[in-house]
Design a protein around this motif. Structure first.
Motif, PDB file in Angstrom:
ATOM      1  N   ALA A 197      22.235 -30.286  86.875  1.00 18.95           N
ATOM      2  CA  ALA A 197      22.856 -29.013  87.243  1.00 18.95           C
ATOM      3  C   ALA A 197      21.844 -28.175  88.031  1.00 18.95           C
ATOM      4  CB  ALA A 197      23.296 -28.263  85.989  1.00 18.95           C
ATOM      5  N   PRO A 198      22.119 -27.843  89.276  1.00 19.84           N
ATOM      6  CA  PRO A 198      21.201 -27.004  90.043  1.00 19.84           C
ATOM      7  C   PRO A 198      21.162 -25.587  89.466  1.00 19.84           C
ATOM      8  CG  PRO A 198      23.237 -27.335  91.263  1.00 19.84           C
ATOM      9  CD  PRO A 198      23.324 -28.198  90.036  1.00 19.84           C
TER      10      PRO A 198
ATOM     11  N   SER B 207      21.361 -22.887  90.692  1.00 19.35           N
ATOM     12  CA  SER B 207      22.240 -21.900  91.328  1.00 19.35           C
ATOM     13  C   SER B 207      23.571 -21.741  90.592  1.00 19.35           C
ATOM     14  CB  SER B 207      22.514 -22.320  92.778  1.00 19.35           C
ATOM     15  OG  SER B 207      23.120 -23.604  92.798  1.00 19.35           O
ATOM     16  N   ILE B 208      23.947 -22.710  89.765  1.00 14.89           N
ATOM     17  CA  ILE B 208      25.282 -22.629  89.156  1.00 14.89           C
ATOM     18  C   ILE B 208      25.270 -22.068  87.735  1.00 14.89           C
ATOM     19  CG2 ILE B 208      26.206 -24.467  90.615  1.00 14.89           C
ATOM     20  CD1 ILE B 208      26.019 -26.364  88.237  1.00 14.89           C
ATOM     21  N   TYR B 209      24.089 -21.736  87.225  1.00  8.88           N
ATOM     22  CA  TYR B 209      24.064 -21.115  85.901  1.00  8.88           C
ATOM     23  C   TYR B 209      22.957 -20.059  85.850  1.00  8.88           C
ATOM     24  CZ  TYR B 209      19.971 -24.036  84.862  1.00  8.88           C
ATOM     25  OH  TYR B 209      18.740 -24.629  84.881  1.00  8.88           O
ATOM     26  N   ARG B 210      23.051 -19.220  84.834  1.00 11.87           N
ATOM     27  CA  ARG B 210      22.052 -18.165  84.670  1.00 11.87           C
ATOM     28  C   ARG B 210      21.781 -17.999  83.186  1.00 11.87           C
ATOM     29  NH1 ARG B 210      24.945 -14.037  86.223  1.00 11.87           N
ATOM     30  NH2 ARG B 210      25.277 -13.295  84.109  1.00 11.87           N
ATOM     31  N   ILE B 211      20.529 -17.884  82.841  1.00 17.64           N
ATOM     32  CA  ILE B 211      20.180 -17.599  81.447  1.00 17.64           C
ATOM     33  C   ILE B 211      19.863 -16.106  81.367  1.00 17.64           C
ATOM     34  CG2 ILE B 211      18.561 -18.039  79.566  1.00 17.64           C
ATOM     35  CD1 ILE B 211      18.059 -20.838  80.857  1.00 17.64           C
TER      36      ILE B 211
ATOM     37  N   ASP C 144      27.914 -19.629  83.236  1.00 29.88           N
ATOM     38  CA  ASP C 144      28.271 -20.227  84.518  1.00 29.88           C
ATOM     39  C   ASP C 144      28.296 -19.081  85.537  1.00 29.88           C
ATOM     40  OD1 ASP C 144      29.479 -21.420  86.664  1.00 29.88           O
ATOM     41  OD2 ASP C 144      31.217 -22.149  85.569  1.00 29.88           O
ATOM     42  N   THR C 145      27.641 -19.259  86.676  1.00 28.73           N
ATOM     43  CA  THR C 145      27.645 -18.181  87.668  1.00 28.73           C
ATOM     44  C   THR C 145      28.942 -18.158  88.475  1.00 28.73           C
ATOM     45  OG1 THR C 145      26.450 -19.614  89.190  1.00 28.73           O
ATOM     46  CG2 THR C 145      25.154 -18.017  87.941  1.00 28.73           C
ATOM     47  N   GLY C 146      29.702 -19.263  88.438  1.00 22.82           N
ATOM     48  CA  GLY C 146      30.989 -19.292  89.124  1.00 22.82           C
ATOM     49  C   GLY C 146      32.053 -18.650  88.254  1.00 22.82           C
ATOM     50  N   GLY C 147      33.269 -18.549  88.775  1.00 24.22           N
ATOM     51  CA  GLY C 147      34.303 -17.868  88.034  1.00 24.22           C
ATOM     52  C   GLY C 147      35.109 -18.759  87.104  1.00 24.22           C
ATOM     53  N   GLU C 148      34.950 -20.073  87.234  1.00 25.36           N
ATOM     54  CA  GLU C 148      35.833 -21.008  86.525  1.00 25.36           C
ATOM     55  C   GLU C 148      35.701 -20.958  85.003  1.00 25.36           C
ATOM     56  OE1 GLU C 148      37.886 -23.616  87.538  1.00 25.36           O
ATOM     57  OE2 GLU C 148      37.749 -23.402  89.712  1.00 25.36           O
TER      58      GLU C 148
ATOM     59  N   LYS D 186      32.382 -30.837  84.413  1.00 25.62           N
ATOM     60  CA  LYS D 186      33.539 -31.334  85.182  1.00 25.62           C
ATOM     61  C   LYS D 186      33.820 -30.424  86.375  1.00 25.62           C
ATOM     62  CE  LYS D 186      36.065 -33.813  81.584  1.00 25.62           C
ATOM     63  NZ  LYS D 186      37.157 -33.732  80.600  1.00 25.62           N
ATOM     64  N   THR D 187      33.719 -29.119  86.147  1.00 21.15           N
ATOM     65  CA  THR D 187      33.985 -28.156  87.218  1.00 21.15           C
ATOM     66  C   THR D 187      33.094 -28.429  88.430  1.00 21.15           C
ATOM     67  OG1 THR D 187      34.592 -26.464  85.615  1.00 21.15           O
ATOM     68  CG2 THR D 187      33.997 -25.698  87.808  1.00 21.15           C
ATOM     69  N   TYR D 188      31.845 -28.775  88.156  1.00 20.12           N
ATOM     70  CA  TYR D 188      30.903 -28.978  89.251  1.00 20.12           C
ATOM     71  C   TYR D 188      30.712 -30.459  89.596  1.00 20.12           C
ATOM     72  CZ  TYR D 188      29.845 -24.041  88.903  1.00 20.12           C
ATOM     73  OH  TYR D 188      29.953 -22.671  88.908  1.00 20.12           O
ATOM     74  N   GLY D 189      31.593 -31.310  89.097  1.00 19.15           N
ATOM     75  CA  GLY D 189      31.522 -32.733  89.438  1.00 19.15           C
ATOM     76  C   GLY D 189      30.250 -33.406  88.966  1.00 19.15           C
TER      77      GLY D 189
END
Length: 431
Positions: free
Chosen positions: A154-155, A157-161, A283-287, A327-330
């Motif tokens: 997982a890069p 960029s797609i999550y934040r702690i 998750d930094t995205g909205g999904e 799954k969301t991020y493949g």
RNA sequence: GUGGGUGUAGUUCAGUUGGCAGAGCCCCUGAUUGUGGUUCAGGUGGUCGCCGGUUCGAGCCCGGUCACCCACCCCA
């Protein structure tokens, strides 16, 4: 009356395809833990209700739990989380060499209405260090968390702690002029900041502050702080030891290269037993609008079982929410989604040679080769279809002529070539 | 606990003003009786969630009920 084909609402049922993915996730979590010197443990699914009533929070125990009275008239609960059981296990072992580093992957139960990413029976990965007061323990568990995300490719960029400190926020609220008795209410208002419209939230906060608009304004300034170097914050907190701890921990995180960790005063966490640093992974995205992981330091949990004071720090991570995230991020590898069920398929052309086919299957399995022998009894074409559907790369055909000759034909389904040889030659070819 | 949505074949879903229950995928059979994926031909499969009402007639309209999904709450 016919029985329902569905399991009870929210209960975990996994067909092999889905179970394989879950297994991949849990095994990756275990590997990352072992890589950092953590040991696996387990505890009982059924616990005394009192274990959770003390520290987990009214909402969790009162409304969201499976509790009942057992045949011995004991009030019991299906564990809604693992940490209290862990605390008891550590408290009971006088001989334990501290600090302990343990992880577990327990099934937990909460009687809530199911929705995306939330069910009633779920795996919640837990990882804790008990018996260390040092901020290095916080750093270590967050390092493991980061390692977990890396192991799933997982890069950052797609999550934040996001992290904060309960002690820091309590102290800061006091310095903002919030009365001690209102601090709890203000905590939960802060927690809801991202979920409400700004105006409504401001109004809500003012209420929680008992109508003290001066205090409310300062609280707004506090949760709006984006950097620990903020001058207003430093002026407010200059003499606070909790603030110094926060500054220190920030330095540790930055120095250790954990750039996905962001100081966020709005992070509070729901569980009552957290006392110091708290953190969550979003998750930094909205999904996936839910934290994948939450954790922090708890100082008083082990003390419930005696006068021993052992401080702990750890986190819980929802396997289901993590799986949805992946799954969301493949990020579920194709090799997991479409794993071959065997290395070779043994097609049986006639019932007369079933025992010979079995003998061949057993001898190949003795060599560690994964063999699926046909049990359908269908004609050969169908057996090949079956092998192909299971993504098995080789098919060995066993028929009366082959048995008599002691040589079998093995077809490579990927390129169509056929190899003929004795069982020994086929074994060698497959190894 | 609160709010919204959906229930039709194994599955994903169409179904017109109320007038014979449909399609894709899956599965099975055959083309090919010792060799798979593609293709072609054919076939199995439904108490339209359940109960009641309106109607000559209900998958469709009305009332109730159950189940599931989504969101809130809470949290992993």
């Amino acid at each position: 009356m016919t029985l329902s084909t569905k399991p009870l609402s929210g209960m975990r049922q996994r067909l092999p395809g889905e179970f394989r993915i879950e297994k991949y996730v849990t095994e990756t979590l275990s590997l990352s833990s072992v890589l950092a010197g953590f040991e696996e443990y387990d505890g009982p699914v059924i616990e005394p209700l009192a274990l959770f009533a003390a520290k987990s929070g009214d909402e969790l125990v009162g409304r969201q739990s499976y509790c009942f009275t057992d045949r011995g008239k004991r009030d019991v609960i299906l564990r809604p989380e693992m940490t209290p059981s862990l605390a008891r296990m550590v408290a009971a072992q006088g001989e334990l060499k501290l600090p302990v580093r343990w992880f577990s992957n327990p099934l937990c139960y909460r009687y809530e209405r199911p929705q995306r990413g939330r069910v009633r029976e779920f795996l919640q990965f837990n990882l804790d260090i008990l018996g260390s007061e040092s901020l290095a323990a916080e750093l270590e568990v967050i390092l493991v968390l980061q390692g977990i995300m890396k192991s799933f490719n997982a890069p950052s960029s797609i999550y934040r702690i996001g992290w904060s400190s309960r002690r820091f926020v309590s102290d800061a609220l006091a310095r903002c002029g919030v009365e001690q008795s209102l601090a709890g209410a203000v905590f939960s208002v802060i927690d809801k900041r991202d979920k409400m419209k700004p105006d409504a939230w401001t109004e809500f906060l003012l209420q929680a502050c008992g109508g003290d608009s001066g205090a409310a304004e300062k609280v707004i300034a506090l949760v709006s702080v984006e950097a620990l170097s903020d001058k207003w914050l430093i002026d407010l907190m200059s003499e606070s030891s909790a603030f110094q701890e926060v500054v220190k921990f920030n330095e540790l995180l930055q120095g250790a290269g954990i750039h996905s960790a962001v100081f966020s005063p709005g992070v509070v966490r729901g569980l009552d037993y957290y006392t110091g640093i708290v953190f969550e992974l979003m998750d930094t995205g909205g999904e996936n609008n839910r934290s994948l992981c939450g954790g922090g330091r708890y100082d008083n949990l082990v003390g419930l079982f005696g006068n021993k004071r052992i401080s702990g720090v750890g986190f819980g991570l929802g396997v289901l929410t993590l799986t949805l995230f992946l799954k969301t991020y493949g990020l579920i590898p194709d090799s997991v989604k479409e794993a071959a069920l065997a290395d070779v398929y043994i097609a049986v052309s006639s019932p007369d040679v079933t025992s010979s086919a079995g003998l061949l299957a057993a001898s190949l399995r003795d060599k560690g080769i994964r063999v699926m022998m046909d049990v359908s009894g269908k004609k050969l074409g169908k057996q090949f279809s079956e092998a192909s559907r299971y993504r098995i790369p080789f098919v060995v055909t066993v028929g009366p002529d082959d048995v008599a000759a002691g040589k079998y034909k093995m077809k490579n389904l990927l390129d169509g070539t056929v190899f003929t040889g004795s069982p020994e030659e086929i074994t060698t070819k497959l190894q």
